[in-house]
Design an enzyme around this catalytic site. Structure first.
Site, mmCIF file in Angstrom:
data_model
loop_
_atom_site.group_PDB
_atom_site.id
_atom_site.type_symbol
_atom_site.label_atom_id
_atom_site.label_comp_id
_atom_site.label_asym_id
_atom_site.label_seq_id
_atom_site.Cartn_x
_atom_site.Cartn_y
_atom_site.Cartn_z
ATOM 1 N N LEU A 137 0.845 -1.201 0.000
ATOM 2 C CA LEU A 137 0.000 0.000 0.000
ATOM 3 C C LEU A 137 0.875 1.243 0.000
ATOM 4 C CD1 LEU A 137 -2.470 -1.408 2.638
ATOM 5 C CD2 LEU A 137 -3.021 -0.926 0.240
ATOM 6 N N ASN B 70 -2.588 -5.952 10.226
ATOM 7 C CA ASN B 70 -2.188 -7.044 9.333
ATOM 8 C C ASN B 70 -1.800 -8.252 10.161
ATOM 9 O OD1 ASN B 70 -1.323 -8.313 6.859
ATOM 10 N ND2 ASN B 70 0.795 -7.843 7.440
ATOM 11 N N HIS C 105 0.927 -11.408 9.963
ATOM 12 C CA HIS C 105 2.145 -11.791 9.247
ATOM 13 C C HIS C 105 2.638 -13.132 9.799
ATOM 14 C CE1 HIS C 105 5.878 -11.257 7.059
ATOM 15 N NE2 HIS C 105 6.504 -11.656 8.156
ATOM 16 N N ALA D 180 -2.563 -21.395 14.072
ATOM 17 C CA ALA D 180 -2.401 -20.430 15.175
ATOM 18 C C ALA D 180 -2.938 -19.053 14.762
ATOM 19 C CB ALA D 180 -0.934 -20.333 15.573
#
Ligand code: GRF
Length: 190
Positions: A94, A108, A110, A174
């Site tokens: 972005l 976000n 990751h 997870a």
């Protein structure tokens, strides 16, 4: 008050699904107001369609410049008035202007224990380094990639015989708990 959540995807959308399933619980103080994909063929869109969730596609191949794509993204998001925007396997960088406009509302997930392994191929890099554990991180998005303030992390063991694929599957499982947990924490704050 029920918070409004937008989710940006590019592919499978398993994290988007985990977030939406959590939000489907009647006492979860947030609801999905927009599932947005930059790819018309993203598998995750099938779930949004099947569940009757508001969804849209902004195909990045139709935009020559990153700024123009981000302007279209911004317009679609602004119309949905989200309190929070969750990137969930959204594979586009972005622009700083976009990130700054939505700062504090843009998060976000990751697939590594940041600050270790920003960027791609995180599982292979953890294996190559001989790490005993791997994991995932939910973080705020800032213009620099995978560098924003950490909201939450989950750890999994690296097991003997792991490949990047088996480790990825364990980490992804997870992720499906961590991301809804972090979302709940954020939308529960005053
Ligand atoms: C996840 O591993 C996430 O950490 C990363 O992209 C992947 C998306 O998977 N950002 P999915 O589309 O949610 O299944």
């Amino acid at each position: 008050m029920t918070k409004r959540v937008a989710i940006l995807i590019s592919g499978r959308g398993s994290n988007m699904r985990a977030l939406c399933e959590a939000m489907a619980s009647p006492d979860f103080p947030a609801k999905p107001v927009l599932i947005l994909s930059n790819r018309p063929d993203a598998a995750g869109l099938d779930y949004a369609r099947a569940e009757g969730l508001p969804h849209a596609v902004i195909d990045h191949t139709q935009y020559e410049a990153r700024e123009a794509f981000d302007a279209a993204l911004d317009a679609e998001l602004s119309a949905a008035q989200p309190d929070l925007i969750c990137l969930a396997g959204f594979m586009r960088l972005l622009t700083p202007g976009f990130v700054e406009k939505w700062a504090g509302k843009l998060i976000n997930i990751h697939p590594s224990l940041l600050p270790k392994y920003p960027g791609l191929k995180t599982h292979q890099r953890a294996l190559d380094a001989g790490d005993a554990e791997a994991g995932c991180t939910v973080h705020y998005v800032v213009p620099e990639m995978d560098a924003g303030e950490i909201i939450g992390q989950a750890r999994v063991p690296v097991l003997p015989g792991d490949t990047a694929e088996t480790l990825e599957d364990r980490v992804r499982e997870a992720e499906h708990t961590l991301y809804p947990d972090c979302l709940l924490r954020l939308v529960s704050q005053a």
